[in-house]
Design a protein around this motif. Structure first.
Motif, PDB file in Angstrom:
ATOM      1  N   GLY A 293       8.075  11.261 -11.931  1.00 59.81           N
ATOM      2  CA  GLY A 293       7.088  11.008 -12.976  1.00 59.81           C
ATOM      3  C   GLY A 293       6.292  12.224 -13.395  1.00 59.81           C
ATOM      4  N   THR A 294       6.323  13.292 -12.592  1.00 62.76           N
ATOM      5  CA  THR A 294       5.516  14.470 -12.905  1.00 62.76           C
ATOM      6  C   THR A 294       6.349  15.637 -13.450  1.00 62.76           C
ATOM      7  N   ARG A 295       7.600  15.409 -13.746  1.00 63.63           N
ATOM      8  CA  ARG A 295       8.443  16.478 -14.282  1.00 63.63           C
ATOM      9  C   ARG A 295       8.050  16.813 -15.719  1.00 63.63           C
ATOM     10  N   SER A 296       8.158  18.096 -16.050  1.00 64.35           N
ATOM     11  CA  SER A 296       7.917  18.516 -17.437  1.00 64.35           C
ATOM     12  C   SER A 296       9.066  18.068 -18.327  1.00 64.35           C
TER      13      SER A 296
ATOM     14  N   PRO B 291       2.900  15.475   3.257  1.00 68.43           N
ATOM     15  CA  PRO B 291       1.531  15.647   2.742  1.00 68.43           C
ATOM     16  C   PRO B 291       1.414  16.768   1.713  1.00 68.43           C
ATOM     17  N   GLN B 292       2.112  17.889   1.925  1.00 66.61           N
ATOM     18  CA  GLN B 292       2.051  18.993   0.969  1.00 66.61           C
ATOM     19  C   GLN B 292       2.729  18.624  -0.340  1.00 66.61           C
ATOM     20  N   LEU B 293       3.842  17.903  -0.248  1.00 65.95           N
ATOM     21  CA  LEU B 293       4.500  17.449  -1.475  1.00 65.95           C
ATOM     22  C   LEU B 293       3.588  16.495  -2.242  1.00 65.95           C
ATOM     23  N   TYR B 294       2.918  15.602  -1.518  1.00 63.96           N
ATOM     24  CA  TYR B 294       2.001  14.660  -2.166  1.00 63.96           C
ATOM     25  C   TYR B 294       0.933  15.408  -2.954  1.00 63.96           C
ATOM     26  N   GLN B 295       0.315  16.405  -2.337  1.00 62.66           N
ATOM     27  CA  GLN B 295      -0.726  17.174  -3.006  1.00 62.66           C
ATOM     28  C   GLN B 295      -0.165  17.948  -4.199  1.00 62.66           C
ATOM     29  N   THR B 296       1.040  18.466  -4.066  1.00 61.38           N
ATOM     30  CA  THR B 296       1.685  19.207  -5.159  1.00 61.38           C
ATOM     31  C   THR B 296       1.875  18.323  -6.385  1.00 61.38           C
ATOM     32  N   TYR B 297       2.361  17.113  -6.162  1.00 63.59           N
ATOM     33  CA  TYR B 297       2.621  16.215  -7.290  1.00 63.59           C
ATOM     34  C   TYR B 297       1.345  15.555  -7.804  1.00 63.59           C
TER      35      TYR B 297
ATOM     36  N   GLY C  68       0.810  -1.210   0.000  1.00 68.85           N
ATOM     37  CA  GLY C  68       0.000   0.000   0.000  1.00 68.85           C
ATOM     38  C   GLY C  68       0.844   1.260   0.000  1.00 68.85           C
ATOM     39  N   ILE C  69       1.977   1.214  -0.692  1.00 70.78           N
ATOM     40  CA  ILE C  69       2.978   2.289  -0.629  1.00 70.78           C
ATOM     41  C   ILE C  69       2.915   3.209  -1.846  1.00 70.78           C
ATOM     42  N   THR C  70       3.056   4.507  -1.608  1.00 69.53           N
ATOM     43  CA  THR C  70       3.378   5.477  -2.655  1.00 69.53           C
ATOM     44  C   THR C  70       4.745   6.061  -2.328  1.00 69.53           C
ATOM     45  N   ASP C  71       5.636   6.071  -3.308  1.00 70.44           N
ATOM     46  CA  ASP C  71       6.979   6.632  -3.126  1.00 70.44           C
ATOM     47  C   ASP C  71       6.992   8.029  -3.747  1.00 70.44           C
ATOM     48  N   LEU C  72       7.093   9.057  -2.908  1.00 75.26           N
ATOM     49  CA  LEU C  72       7.055  10.442  -3.384  1.00 75.26           C
ATOM     50  C   LEU C  72       8.221  10.783  -4.300  1.00 75.26           C
ATOM     51  N   GLN C  73       9.353  10.147  -4.098  1.00 76.24           N
ATOM     52  CA  GLN C  73      10.491  10.416  -4.978  1.00 76.24           C
ATOM     53  C   GLN C  73      10.181   9.961  -6.401  1.00 76.24           C
ATOM     54  N   VAL C  74       9.539   8.811  -6.516  1.00 75.69           N
ATOM     55  CA  VAL C  74       9.107   8.314  -7.827  1.00 75.69           C
ATOM     56  C   VAL C  74       8.023   9.226  -8.395  1.00 75.69           C
ATOM     57  N   MET C  75       7.112   9.655  -7.533  1.00 74.45           N
ATOM     58  CA  MET C  75       6.013  10.526  -7.946  1.00 74.45           C
ATOM     59  C   MET C  75       6.546  11.843  -8.524  1.00 74.45           C
ATOM     60  N   GLU C  76       7.530  12.431  -7.842  1.00 77.19           N
ATOM     61  CA  GLU C  76       8.131  13.677  -8.340  1.00 77.19           C
ATOM     62  C   GLU C  76       8.790  13.448  -9.692  1.00 77.19           C
TER      63      GLU C  76
ATOM     64  N   LYS D 206      -0.433  16.903 -10.806  1.00 81.22           N
ATOM     65  CA  LYS D 206       0.219  16.747 -12.109  1.00 81.22           C
ATOM     66  C   LYS D 206       0.162  15.317 -12.647  1.00 81.22           C
ATOM     67  N   VAL D 207      -0.404  14.408 -11.884  1.00 84.87           N
ATOM     68  CA  VAL D 207      -0.362  12.989 -12.257  1.00 84.87           C
ATOM     69  C   VAL D 207      -1.530  12.621 -13.163  1.00 84.87           C
ATOM     70  N   SER D 208      -1.218  12.117 -14.337  1.00 87.43           N
ATOM     71  CA  SER D 208      -2.250  11.603 -15.237  1.00 87.43           C
ATOM     72  C   SER D 208      -2.577  10.159 -14.849  1.00 87.43           C
ATOM     73  N   LYS D 209      -3.657   9.617 -15.409  1.00 86.96           N
ATOM     74  CA  LYS D 209      -4.049   8.250 -15.082  1.00 86.96           C
ATOM     75  C   LYS D 209      -2.989   7.252 -15.515  1.00 86.96           C
ATOM     76  N   SER D 210      -2.444   7.442 -16.701  1.00 88.23           N
ATOM     77  CA  SER D 210      -1.410   6.518 -17.188  1.00 88.23           C
ATOM     78  C   SER D 210      -0.139   6.632 -16.357  1.00 88.23           C
ATOM     79  N   MET D 211       0.217   7.859 -15.961  1.00 86.90           N
ATOM     80  CA  MET D 211       1.412   8.048 -15.153  1.00 86.90           C
ATOM     81  C   MET D 211       1.218   7.484 -13.757  1.00 86.90           C
ATOM     82  N   SER D 212       0.003   7.556 -13.227  1.00 87.51           N
ATOM     83  CA  SER D 212      -0.287   6.996 -11.907  1.00 87.51           C
ATOM     84  C   SER D 212       0.036   5.513 -11.864  1.00 87.51           C
ATOM     85  N   ALA D 213      -0.353   4.796 -12.928  1.00 91.23           N
ATOM     86  CA  ALA D 213      -0.076   3.358 -13.006  1.00 91.23           C
ATOM     87  C   ALA D 213       1.425   3.097 -13.092  1.00 91.23           C
TER      88      ALA D 213
END
Length: 271
Positions: A152-155, A225-231, A142-150, A234-241
């Motif tokens: 994946g959301t870079r321009s 939590p603020q970083l999570y909301q920030t990223y 049940g993990i989300t890794d914020l480093q991976v999330m950041e 920017k997350v699309s459905k395909s990028m979320s997967a």
């Protein structure tokens, strides 16, 4: 017109030092609760399982001596976002009891960490997962890794991942006061534990826990939590997967016999 610097005598310095100490103690009381007895565990677990799951309520980090399968876990930090409260679980003192003490509904900290239905957010889960799995047989789920999330959301995606300090500084709209406090807490902590600054990681095992280390532990999770909301914005459905798959891969990799938790390879992005 700028005024002249205020000259302080030794008595003034003593008064200022006392005021600073009192402020630090007040801040600490509000910032976290140190859990270092078995009796305190059930109430914490009840709080953790009673939280909303969308968005995630639990933001987690670990501190220790050479945090990995070769080292030890000293403190497990859990920030409960809806309550704006951080628990510091004293693993050095409690050991396995921290993870296997049951609540009134038979939940344990182990079951919370291994639950697919209780979402938990880490920033770079790899060494935390390695230490938990190798030393306590805890398989994170049940993990989300914020480093991976950041990443994946870079321009414009480059080869390397970003560290937590860089993400906080670059991606959060903090006030000057917040940034100053953040930097001060970081520097005071580094002086105590970073070998390059004359410190030692053994400070995480010293009891009573120092104010500087307590605040450092809190800071590592309070901005997640603020970083999570920030990223998340920017997350699309395909990028979320894709992020979920990369996070799962990090957890599985950290549990493999060939995992190396140290080295430049860890700075390379997940794809």
């Amino acid at each position: 017109m700028e005024g002249a610097p205020i000259a302080r005598g030794s008595k003034d310095d003593e008064v200022l030092s006392a005021l600073t100490k009192n402020l630090a103690q007040t801040t600490l009381h509000e910032a976290y609760e140190l859990i270092d007895t078995v009796e305190a565990i059930p109430a914490v677990i009840k709080t953790l399982v009673d939280q909303p799951v969308i968005p995630p309520s639990l933001y987690i980090d670990l501190e220790g001596v050479n945090l990995s399968r070769q080292g030890s876990i000293s403190i497990l930090q859990i920030h409960v976002a809806p309550k704006k409260k951080t628990y510091l679980i004293d693993i050095h003192t409690l050991g396995t009891k921290a993870f296997d003490t049951t609540s009134e509904l038979d939940h344990t900290l182990r079951s919370v960490l291994q639950s697919e239905s209780i979402p938990k957010v880490f920033f770079d889960v790899r060494n935390d997962s390695d230490a938990l799995f190798s030393q306590f047989k805890i398989s994170l789920a049940g993990i989300t890794d914020l480093q991976v999330m950041e990443y994946g959301t870079r321009s414009f995606r480059r080869q390397f991942v970003s560290g937590l300090s860089k993400c906080i500084d670059r991606d959060l709209d903090l006030s000057y006061s917040q940034r100053s406090k953040c930097q001060h807490v970081k520097e005071e902590g580094l002086k105590l534990f970073a070998p390059g600054r004359g410190g030692t990681y053994e400070v995480f095992n010293q009891r009573p826990l120092s104010d500087a280390i307590g605040l450092y532990c809190v800071q590592d999770v309070q901005w997640l939590p603020q970083l999570y909301q920030t990223y998340l914005r920017k997350v699309s459905k395909s990028m979320s997967a894709k992020i979920a798959l990369a996070t799962l891969h990090r957890v599985k990799e950290s549990q493999s016999s060939s995992y190396n938790g140290h080295g430049k390879h860890k700075a390379v992005g997940p794809w």
